[in-house]
Scaffold this active site. Sequence first.
Site, PDB file in Angstrom:
ATOM      1  N   ARG A  59       0.838  -1.160   0.028  1.00  0.00           N
ATOM      2  CA  ARG A  59       0.006  -0.029  -0.081  1.00  0.00           C
ATOM      3  C   ARG A  59       0.692   1.256  -0.032  1.00  0.00           C
ATOM      4  O   ARG A  59       0.660   2.443  -0.699  1.00  0.00           O
ATOM      5  CB  ARG A  59      -0.956  -0.034   1.248  1.00  0.00           C
ATOM      6  N   ASP A  94      -3.162   7.687   3.322  1.00  0.00           N
ATOM      7  CA  ASP A  94      -2.386   8.189   2.429  1.00  0.00           C
ATOM      8  C   ASP A  94      -2.086   9.847   2.749  1.00  0.00           C
ATOM      9  O   ASP A  94      -2.452  10.258   3.674  1.00  0.00           O
ATOM     10  CB  ASP A  94      -3.253   8.252   0.870  1.00  0.00           C
ATOM     11  N   HIS A 109      -6.477   8.030  11.859  1.00  0.00           N
ATOM     12  CA  HIS A 109      -6.041   6.770  11.914  1.00  0.00           C
ATOM     13  C   HIS A 109      -4.617   6.369  11.452  1.00  0.00           C
ATOM     14  O   HIS A 109      -4.071   5.213  10.846  1.00  0.00           O
ATOM     15  CB  HIS A 109      -7.040   6.136  10.576  1.00  0.00           C
ATOM     16  N   CYS A 136      14.864   0.067  14.124  1.00  0.00           N
ATOM     17  CA  CYS A 136      14.119   1.506  14.570  1.00  0.00           C
ATOM     18  C   CYS A 136      15.106   2.565  14.288  1.00  0.00           C
ATOM     19  O   CYS A 136      16.315   2.347  14.908  1.00  0.00           O
ATOM     20  CB  CYS A 136      13.551   1.244  16.173  1.00  0.00           C
ATOM     21  N   GLY A 175     -16.836  12.157   1.594  1.00  0.00           N
ATOM     22  CA  GLY A 175     -16.252  10.900   1.238  1.00  0.00           C
ATOM     23  C   GLY A 175     -16.471   9.860   2.241  1.00  0.00           C
ATOM     24  O   GLY A 175     -15.159   8.811   2.241  1.00  0.00           O
ATOM     25  N   THR A 176     -17.373   9.798   3.227  1.00  0.00           N
ATOM     26  CA  THR A 176     -17.130   8.986   4.143  1.00  0.00           C
ATOM     27  C   THR A 176     -18.450   8.040   4.104  1.00  0.00           C
ATOM     28  O   THR A 176     -19.454   8.557   3.889  1.00  0.00           O
ATOM     29  CB  THR A 176     -17.002   9.381   5.622  1.00  0.00           C
ATOM     30  N   ASN A 201     -21.019  13.481  -0.671  1.00  0.00           N
ATOM     31  CA  ASN A 201     -20.549  12.184  -0.804  1.00  0.00           C
ATOM     32  C   ASN A 201     -21.212  11.677  -1.965  1.00  0.00           C
ATOM     33  O   ASN A 201     -22.025  12.448  -2.514  1.00  0.00           O
ATOM     34  CB  ASN A 201     -21.346  11.438   0.335  1.00  0.00           C
TER      35      ASN A 201
END
Length: 235
Positions: A59, A94, A109, A136, A175-176, A201
Amino acid sequence: MAEIERIVILTGAGISAESGIDTFRSAGGLWEQHRVEDVATPEGFARNPDLVLNFYDMRRAALTNVAPNPAHEALARLEREFSGELLLVTQNVDDLHERGGSTRVLHMHGELKSALCTSCETRSPWLGTMIDRPPCPVCRAPTLRPDVVWFGEMPYQMGRIYQALESCDLFVSIGTSGAVYPAGGFVQEARSSGARTLELNLEPSEGSRFFHESRHGPASIVVPGWVNEVLQTGR
């Protein structure tokens, strides 16, 4: 709109779908290719870390093949030209909002281009792969995971989000699906505090009934149209 001084905007997968970002809920989307329990839960990561790391590596790599669309660019223009306060909260992981020019973006998120170390709990910008267990950058432990909020985990900066919802004059959802919480409840939080609410939407969402107004159509069309209205009315 001349009375609007504080705007909170929530964006979801629908704004990035027109850029070619595969969504989870659409026909043929990511949920049909992978079970949510396998790739988007802490338990799935513990059970099969290679599957999860490879999934997010792909992704992350796919972001190089997409670009912001007119909806992303319109929101960046609104940020530049709107004289009041604006907070853009996105459920998307993104970076298309930033590449479109927005700077006041809160990724509730998480982000694909960020790594979270499960040993020292620090976050680091990340563009490469994780499947090969790189160290890390801070503690050097090979314990990186995607800095993405999985099901069962708390979204980021919820205190700041609810504070903005309580004080905004206008809440806009773009857009949800309205099916994922806590974001699905933001419209009710804003409305209970006296804000006007607007949904932009592709089609009615599960939460459409909670909005004062809904406009339906592709984000690349309805979002620039709404931004034009806001900026023209506010002058």
